[in-house]
Design a protein around this motif. Structure first.
Motif, PDB file in Angstrom:
ATOM      1  N   MET A   1       0.993  -1.208   0.129  1.00 34.23           N
ATOM      2  CA  MET A   1      -0.141  -0.024   0.118  1.00 34.23           C
ATOM      3  C   MET A   1       0.765   1.280   0.059  1.00 34.23           C
ATOM      4  O   MET A   1       0.394   2.152  -0.766  1.00 34.23           O
ATOM      5  N   ARG A   2       1.726   1.435   0.752  1.00 32.35           N
ATOM      6  CA  ARG A   2       3.007   2.606   0.912  1.00 32.35           C
ATOM      7  C   ARG A   2       3.462   2.588  -0.425  1.00 32.35           C
ATOM      8  O   ARG A   2       3.639   3.648  -0.734  1.00 32.35           O
ATOM      9  N   THR A   3       3.719   1.655  -1.245  1.00 31.58           N
ATOM     10  CA  THR A   3       4.615   1.621  -2.292  1.00 31.58           C
ATOM     11  C   THR A   3       3.780   2.167  -3.700  1.00 31.58           C
ATOM     12  O   THR A   3       4.227   2.939  -4.455  1.00 31.58           O
ATOM     13  N   VAL A   4       2.416   1.699  -3.688  1.00 32.53           N
ATOM     14  CA  VAL A   4       1.742   1.974  -4.532  1.00 32.53           C
ATOM     15  C   VAL A   4       0.745   3.256  -4.649  1.00 32.53           C
ATOM     16  O   VAL A   4       0.634   4.225  -5.303  1.00 32.53           O
ATOM     17  N   HIS A   5       0.418   3.729  -3.198  1.00 36.12           N
ATOM     18  CA  HIS A   5      -0.376   4.774  -3.085  1.00 36.12           C
ATOM     19  C   HIS A   5       0.054   6.302  -3.751  1.00 36.12           C
ATOM     20  O   HIS A   5      -0.689   6.888  -4.332  1.00 36.12           O
ATOM     21  N   PRO A   6       1.642   6.341  -3.874  1.00 33.02           N
ATOM     22  CA  PRO A   6       1.594   7.709  -4.417  1.00 33.02           C
ATOM     23  C   PRO A   6       1.309   7.528  -6.167  1.00 33.02           C
ATOM     24  O   PRO A   6       1.412   8.437  -6.703  1.00 33.02           O
ATOM     25  N   HIS A   7       1.262   6.483  -6.572  1.00 33.11           N
ATOM     26  CA  HIS A   7       1.062   6.167  -8.055  1.00 33.11           C
ATOM     27  C   HIS A   7      -0.103   5.865  -8.449  1.00 33.11           C
ATOM     28  O   HIS A   7      -0.558   5.873  -9.802  1.00 33.11           O
ATOM     29  N   ALA A   8      -1.014   5.299  -7.641  1.00 31.38           N
ATOM     30  CA  ALA A   8      -2.245   4.604  -8.076  1.00 31.38           C
ATOM     31  C   ALA A   8      -3.278   4.729  -6.709  1.00 31.38           C
ATOM     32  O   ALA A   8      -2.899   4.924  -5.730  1.00 31.38           O
ATOM     33  N   GLU A   9      -4.597   4.710  -6.970  1.00 29.66           N
ATOM     34  CA  GLU A   9      -5.707   4.751  -6.013  1.00 29.66           C
ATOM     35  C   GLU A   9      -5.456   3.269  -5.207  1.00 29.66           C
ATOM     36  O   GLU A   9      -5.622   2.274  -5.897  1.00 29.66           O
ATOM     37  N   CYS A  10      -5.426   3.291  -4.086  1.00 31.28           N
ATOM     38  CA  CYS A  10      -5.369   1.966  -3.246  1.00 31.28           C
ATOM     39  C   CYS A  10      -5.961   2.075  -1.826  1.00 31.28           C
ATOM     40  O   CYS A  10      -6.137   3.081  -1.407  1.00 31.28           O
ATOM     41  N   TYR A  11      -6.683   1.030  -1.601  1.00 27.23           N
ATOM     42  CA  TYR A  11      -7.799   1.004  -0.290  1.00 27.23           C
ATOM     43  C   TYR A  11      -7.325  -0.214   0.377  1.00 27.23           C
ATOM     44  O   TYR A  11      -7.258  -1.288   0.026  1.00 27.23           O
TER      45      TYR A  11
END
Length: 104
Positions: free
Chosen positions: A77-87
């Motif tokens: 989540m920390r890795t993806v969050h700046p680049h895509a929507e994640c929940y």
């Protein structure tokens, strides 16, 4: 709210995604002939990835109300969050989920 299993919650989210025209991917471990489970990739990857031509890209980890995310899941989540929507979604989020999947 009556507790529901993660599998039942996942079925609800998948249904909402399909109703609103999202393409969806859900990985599941495969069992070999020897009875062992195999998976590929780094552990902790999201339960569901959804894409829609107009509405975007969503990575979602699904948990019961009391379920805890693992450190590997939080890392994703920390890795993806700046680049895509994640929940990290729980059954109590179902109204938000329905609204998000229906909106542009």
């Amino acid at each position: 709210m009556i507790p529901i299993s993660e599998a039942s919650f996942q079925a609800q989210v998948k249904s909402l995604a399909y109703i609103h025209g999202w393409s969806l991917h859900h990985s599941q471990p495969s069992m070999t002939r020897t009875g062992r489970y195999i998976t590929t990739g780094s552990t902790g990857f999201f339960d569901i990835v959804m894409a829609h031509e107009q509405r975007g890209l969503i990575f979602a980890e699904l948990k019961t109300e009391k379920g805890k995310a693992t450190e590997a899941q939080l890392h994703w989540m920390r890795t993806v969050h700046p680049h895509a929507e994640c929940y990290l979604w729980r059954p109590s989020d179902i109204d938000f989920i329905a609204q998000r999947l229906a909106s542009c």
